[in-house]
Design a protein around this motif. Structure first.
Motif, PDB file in Angstrom:
ATOM      1  N   UNK A 146      14.804  16.991   8.392  1.00 34.91           N
ATOM      2  CA  UNK A 146      15.968  16.117   8.173  1.00 34.91           C
ATOM      3  C   UNK A 146      15.741  14.798   8.911  1.00 34.91           C
ATOM      4  N   UNK A 147      15.811  13.696   8.179  1.00 36.85           N
ATOM      5  CA  UNK A 147      15.603  12.395   8.812  1.00 36.85           C
ATOM      6  C   UNK A 147      16.846  11.984   9.593  1.00 36.85           C
ATOM      7  N   UNK A 148      16.620  11.213  10.634  1.00 34.79           N
ATOM      8  CA  UNK A 148      17.728  10.655  11.410  1.00 34.79           C
ATOM      9  C   UNK A 148      17.984   9.227  10.940  1.00 34.79           C
ATOM     10  N   UNK A 149      19.212   8.740  11.144  1.00 33.66           N
ATOM     11  CA  UNK A 149      19.481   7.355  10.766  1.00 33.66           C
ATOM     12  C   UNK A 149      18.619   6.397  11.585  1.00 33.66           C
ATOM     13  N   UNK A 150      18.303   5.243  10.995  1.00 37.88           N
ATOM     14  CA  UNK A 150      17.508   4.250  11.717  1.00 37.88           C
ATOM     15  C   UNK A 150      18.093   2.856  11.488  1.00 37.88           C
ATOM     16  N   UNK A 151      17.352   1.837  11.885  1.00 41.90           N
ATOM     17  CA  UNK A 151      17.855   0.460  11.839  1.00 41.90           C
ATOM     18  C   UNK A 151      17.303  -0.309  10.632  1.00 41.90           C
ATOM     19  N   UNK A 152      16.724   0.400   9.659  1.00 41.82           N
ATOM     20  CA  UNK A 152      16.031  -0.305   8.572  1.00 41.82           C
ATOM     21  C   UNK A 152      16.994  -1.042   7.638  1.00 41.82           C
ATOM     22  N   UNK A 153      18.164  -0.475   7.360  1.00 39.79           N
ATOM     23  CA  UNK A 153      19.129  -1.178   6.494  1.00 39.79           C
ATOM     24  C   UNK A 153      19.600  -2.448   7.202  1.00 39.79           C
ATOM     25  N   UNK A 154      19.817  -2.333   8.512  1.00 41.94           N
ATOM     26  CA  UNK A 154      20.197  -3.511   9.292  1.00 41.94           C
ATOM     27  C   UNK A 154      19.083  -4.564   9.261  1.00 41.94           C
TER      28      UNK A 154
ATOM     29  N   UNK B 289      27.951  -4.264   2.310  1.00 43.76           N
ATOM     30  CA  UNK B 289      27.143  -3.343   1.509  1.00 43.76           C
ATOM     31  C   UNK B 289      27.692  -1.937   1.722  1.00 43.76           C
ATOM     32  N   UNK B 290      27.986  -1.242   0.625  1.00 44.59           N
ATOM     33  CA  UNK B 290      28.409   0.159   0.723  1.00 44.59           C
ATOM     34  C   UNK B 290      27.168   1.042   0.758  1.00 44.59           C
ATOM     35  N   UNK B 291      27.155   2.003   1.661  1.00 44.21           N
ATOM     36  CA  UNK B 291      26.004   2.898   1.821  1.00 44.21           C
ATOM     37  C   UNK B 291      26.501   4.343   1.708  1.00 44.21           C
ATOM     38  N   UNK B 292      26.171   4.998   0.610  1.00 46.55           N
ATOM     39  CA  UNK B 292      26.588   6.397   0.420  1.00 46.55           C
ATOM     40  C   UNK B 292      25.891   7.265   1.474  1.00 46.55           C
ATOM     41  N   UNK B 293      26.697   8.131   2.124  1.00 43.45           N
ATOM     42  CA  UNK B 293      26.202   8.953   3.242  1.00 43.45           C
ATOM     43  C   UNK B 293      25.563   8.055   4.305  1.00 43.45           C
ATOM     44  N   UNK B 294      26.211   6.930   4.559  1.00 43.71           N
ATOM     45  CA  UNK B 294      25.646   5.919   5.444  1.00 43.71           C
ATOM     46  C   UNK B 294      25.371   6.403   6.851  1.00 43.71           C
ATOM     47  N   UNK B 295      26.183   7.357   7.331  1.00 47.34           N
ATOM     48  CA  UNK B 295      25.971   7.830   8.707  1.00 47.34           C
ATOM     49  C   UNK B 295      24.688   8.641   8.836  1.00 47.34           C
ATOM     50  N   UNK B 296      24.064   8.990   7.709  1.00 44.65           N
ATOM     51  CA  UNK B 296      22.767   9.677   7.756  1.00 44.65           C
ATOM     52  C   UNK B 296      21.591   8.700   7.671  1.00 44.65           C
ATOM     53  N   UNK B 297      21.887   7.430   7.331  1.00 43.42           N
ATOM     54  CA  UNK B 297      20.810   6.460   7.120  1.00 43.42           C
ATOM     55  C   UNK B 297      20.843   5.283   8.085  1.00 43.42           C
TER      56      UNK B 297
END
Length: 205
Positions: free
Chosen positions: A1-9, A128-136
């Protein structure tokens, strides 16, 4: 399971945005209590380790991370009340809480990452809307942690005033104990009257 990161930011930074706020809400499903949202702007050079979807973290870990975020990030929390939930519906109320949390950041952000598939209609900032954003996104994960900690504590406080419903452990969600207490103890001012289990008790034939 991947953890969220700063890539979208980082993608947003590449477009010229620098004050990037993650926004998330907690408390759509409970039968009682407000819906709470948080907006968090992380310092990209000082991101607390271990940020993740608040639902995947133990309470102690959430508390530690929440304290770190209040120390090391810009944080705002807001809510929409039970009366507002009943008046305008839970989806709109959760968006209202998000809008209030964003408005409470001073100075304001210049870009928003919103958990889910909808951008609240009264947000005038680029978003920007991010589906399941707290996972990404770590920023959205941070907002989920702050909002959950704040709302859980509120429900613990309300449980002192209205014992028997188990809010200190179920946070107002429809657990077996909570539904049984609704039958036995009745409806409190903190219950959402537009939600079916509460509505049905109030308007039993």
């Amino acid at each position: 399971m991947t953890s969220p990161d700063y890539s979208i930011e980082q993608d947003a930074v590449a477009k010229g945005y620098f004050r990037i706020a993650g926004v998330d809400e907690v408390g759509r499903g409970p039968l009682a209590g407000p819906v709470v949202a948080a907006a968090v702007i992380l310092n990209p050079d000082d991101i607390p380790e271990g940020l993740n979807d608040s639902k995947k973290l133990a309470a102690k870990k959430r508390a530690v991370l929440g304290a770190a975020l209040h120390d090391r990030a810009e944080v705002a929390v807001a809510q929409a009340s039970v009366a507002e939930i009943d008046e305008i519906n839970i989806l709109r109320a959760s968006h209202l809480a998000m809008e209030r949390a964003v408005a409470a950041l001073d100075p304001p952000p210049d870009y928003l990452l919103i958990d889910g598939n909808m951008i609240p209609r009264d947000l005038a900032l680029p978003a920007q809307a991010v589906v399941k954003g707290d996972a990404y996104s770590v920023s959205i994960a941070a907002a989920s942690i702050v909002a959950k900690n704040w709302r859980d504590q509120l429900m613990v406080d309300l449980a002192q005033q209205h014992p028997g419903y188990g809010w200190e452990t179920n946070a107002g969600y429809p657990s077996k104990q909570h539904k049984q207490a609704l039958q036995n103890l009745g409806v409190t001012p903190h219950h959402r009257r537009s939600f079916k289990p509460v509505h049905n008790i109030l308007y039993q034939e």
